[in-house]
Design a protein around this motif. Structure first.
Motif, short mmCIF file in Angstrom:
data_model
loop_
_atom_site.label_atom_id
_atom_site.label_comp_id
_atom_site.label_asym_id
_atom_site.label_seq_id
_atom_site.Cartn_x
_atom_site.Cartn_y
_atom_site.Cartn_z
N PHE A 1 0.86 -1.18 0.00
CA PHE A 1 0.00 0.00 0.00
C PHE A 1 0.90 1.23 0.00
O PHE A 1 1.82 1.33 0.81
N ALA A 2 0.66 2.15 -0.93
CA ALA A 2 1.47 3.36 -1.00
C ALA A 2 0.59 4.58 -1.14
O ALA A 2 -0.44 4.56 -1.81
N GLN A 3 1.01 5.63 -0.49
CA GLN A 3 0.43 6.97 -0.64
C GLN A 3 1.52 7.75 -1.34
O GLN A 3 2.67 7.73 -0.92
N LEU A 4 1.19 8.39 -2.47
CA LEU A 4 2.22 9.14 -3.16
C LEU A 4 1.73 10.48 -3.67
O LEU A 4 0.56 10.65 -4.00
N ASN A 5 2.66 11.40 -3.68
CA ASN A 5 2.41 12.75 -4.18
C ASN A 5 3.43 12.99 -5.29
O ASN A 5 4.61 13.16 -5.02
N ILE A 6 2.97 12.97 -6.52
CA ILE A 6 3.85 13.13 -7.68
C ILE A 6 4.10 14.61 -7.90
O ILE A 6 3.17 15.37 -8.13
N ILE B 1 3.88 0.68 2.69
CA ILE B 1 3.95 -0.43 3.63
C ILE B 1 3.67 -1.74 2.89
O ILE B 1 3.02 -1.75 1.84
N ILE B 2 4.18 -2.84 3.43
CA ILE B 2 3.83 -4.18 2.99
C ILE B 2 3.24 -4.89 4.20
O ILE B 2 3.82 -4.85 5.28
N VAL B 3 2.05 -5.48 4.00
CA VAL B 3 1.38 -6.16 5.11
C VAL B 3 0.92 -7.55 4.68
O VAL B 3 0.63 -7.79 3.51
#
Length: 96
Positions: free
Chosen positions: A6-11, A91-93
């Motif tokens: 799961f990633a939150q990204l701001n390009i 994160i990796i879960v």
């Protein structure tokens, strides 16, 4: 058990980020990844605080495969482009 990245990204450099995307899928598919959602829209935070930017949710067959993708030398090299063009929390879960 499946594992989820799961990633939150701001390009901040959309043009440069396209170079990352060009090389992403072959590596991702080689590690049996499955894309569950990708959104570049700002999320609707319903509780707490959430940074601006989009989200990505990917599934892998298990934790070992997820880490094999993340640590793949070809992906590590490609990820340098993402690091230069976007801010990311990831994160990796373990799944259920």
């Amino acid at each position: 058990m499946p594992a989820y990245f799961f990633a939150q990204l701001n390009i901040h450099d959309p043009e440069g980020y396209q170079e990352y995307l060009k090389g992403f899928m072959p590596i991702f598919e080689r590690h049996q990844g499955r894309m569950l959602t990708v959104s570049s829209k700002t999320v609707d935070c319903v509780e707490g605080e959430w940074p601006e930017g989009g989200v990505v949710l990917m599934e892998f067959p298990d934790l070992e495969t997820a880490y094999a993708w993340k640590n793949d030398p070809e992906y590590v090299k490609l990820a340098r482009i993402r690091h230069a063009t976007a801010s990311t929390n990831a994160i990796i879960v373990d799944g259920l």
